[in-house]
Design a protein around this motif. Sequence first.
Motif, short mmCIF file in Angstrom:
data_model
loop_
_atom_site.label_atom_id
_atom_site.label_comp_id
_atom_site.label_asym_id
_atom_site.label_seq_id
_atom_site.Cartn_x
_atom_site.Cartn_y
_atom_site.Cartn_z
N PHE A 179 0.83 -1.20 0.00
CA PHE A 179 0.00 0.00 0.00
C PHE A 179 0.87 1.26 0.00
N ALA A 180 2.18 1.08 0.09
CA ALA A 180 3.09 2.23 0.12
C ALA A 180 3.93 2.23 -1.16
N GLU A 181 5.22 1.98 -1.04
CA GLU A 181 6.09 2.01 -2.21
C GLU A 181 5.89 0.77 -3.08
N VAL B 274 -6.58 0.38 9.90
CA VAL B 274 -6.87 -0.01 8.53
C VAL B 274 -7.27 1.20 7.69
N GLU B 275 -8.08 2.08 8.24
CA GLU B 275 -8.48 3.28 7.51
C GLU B 275 -7.26 4.15 7.20
N ARG B 276 -6.34 4.29 8.16
CA ARG B 276 -5.14 5.09 7.92
C ARG B 276 -4.28 4.47 6.83
N LEU B 277 -4.10 3.16 6.88
CA LEU B 277 -3.31 2.48 5.87
C LEU B 277 -3.86 2.74 4.48
N ARG B 278 -5.15 2.65 4.33
CA ARG B 278 -5.77 2.81 3.02
C ARG B 278 -5.78 4.27 2.58
N ALA B 279 -6.00 5.17 3.53
CA ALA B 279 -6.03 6.59 3.20
C ALA B 279 -4.66 7.10 2.78
N GLU B 280 -3.60 6.53 3.35
CA GLU B 280 -2.24 6.98 3.07
C GLU B 280 -1.56 6.21 1.94
N ALA B 281 -2.28 5.29 1.31
CA ALA B 281 -1.71 4.46 0.25
C ALA B 281 -1.30 5.32 -0.94
N THR B 282 -0.34 4.81 -1.70
CA THR B 282 0.19 5.54 -2.86
C THR B 282 -0.57 5.21 -4.14
N TRP B 283 -1.58 4.35 -4.07
CA TRP B 283 -2.45 4.10 -5.22
C TRP B 283 -3.90 4.24 -4.76
#
Length: 444
Positions: free
Chosen positions: A292-294, A428-437
């Motif tokens: 979800f990041a790089e 989980v919401e933070r992970l998805r909100a901060e994703a690079t896609w």
Amino acid sequence: MTPEQNKFITLSGPATPLGDLLRQYWQPVAITEELEGERPLKAIKVLGQDLVLFRDEDGRLGLIDRDCPHRGADLAFGRLEDGGVRCPFHGWLFDVNGACLETPAEPKGSSFCKRIKQRAYPVREVGGTIFGWFGPLDADGQAPALPALDCLAAPDSHVFSFKGYLDCNWLQALEVGMDPAHASFLHRYFEDAEADANYGKQFRAHSTDSDLPMTKVLREYDCPDIAVTPSDCGLRITTLRHLDGGDTHVRVTNVLFPQAFVIPLSSTMTITQWHVPIDDHSCYWYAMFTSFAEPVDKPLMREQRLQLYTLPDYMPRVGRHNNWGFDVEEQKTRTFTGMGEDINVHDQWAVESQGRIQDRTREHLGTSDKAIVAYRVMLINQIKKVQKGEAPLALPPLGEGNAGAGPATIDGVAPGGMAPEAYWRDAVERLRAEATWNVPALAL
């Protein structure tokens, strides 16, 4: 469990109750790199069926029965040419849809080939994994869309696919992934390692919102509280380990019905892993690692896994033939198993040592096995639904905007005073909100 019940949930060949259920779902059949090279054709076996997977000159994928409909010769040795695969026996040519394009030994002007069709199966390729459909088609002869999953919605740069062979039945291979308690023992390391030096390795990262190595948490807190609840995709498993000082380690994993699980690899990467029967005594696991990041460092992750598996068939370098690499001195000083640092070997020993089909009439399940019990009940009920002609549990299709992707999975530490469920939903919401896609928000 009786012997008859054990067969009911393990045997998946054609015309078996379980086989009929599994054929209602897309099945991973290969990874993309298996068709790379100058001859993109591979013999495969899935659910007891012998098939040929190939890519024609235009890049189209085909998945057809392996025996030539003329006189049964093996199409895995066919010639890739002229828009399809040609049988070397008499030159019959089949395209990706199974249509017979040529029967060259027949008289000139013969229309015989138009009456011949090899059975073909729909295929889809996404994220480096190739899926096949073996179930019923709709009124227009089409297979359903792939399910809405993060690993299938993510851009190719953020997904890495791999596979590995297991010398045992698919069900015991799947069940190890829905068992939260085993990680504290089977995957116990006596020393922790730097997370940065172990990119792409399970249980070697730090838990989200903490500087705690996952290995330390698992080693020191080996009696977790486990809760299992039904979900849209199958089962959600919430595992709590109450840490000294009042914090709570929270791990949320999923059983993706019928034969996969979704678990966290690190704070920004997840694993979706299927267990697909080759036949009743062996299977492949197919894993899609989603960042979800790089973008995923695919060369590194592939290099790591090829230290354990050999090509072209993704066979493990250790197994029954060499006692899974067991070393007595290592078991005393470094790892709980004495079978090296790779958790895939640990899992491989656990499931293969049960026998090629586990005899469940001899097992004694405990409280920590509640996810396995819940899954088996679900599996039996869904098989019976298909026997009645009803549709089994299924995810919504992957559509525009990838709505409904997921499911949620996390490994993190909730601060003291915060309810574990509130924590993991926020994480989980933070992970998805901060994703690079463009990751869709989940209705949690």
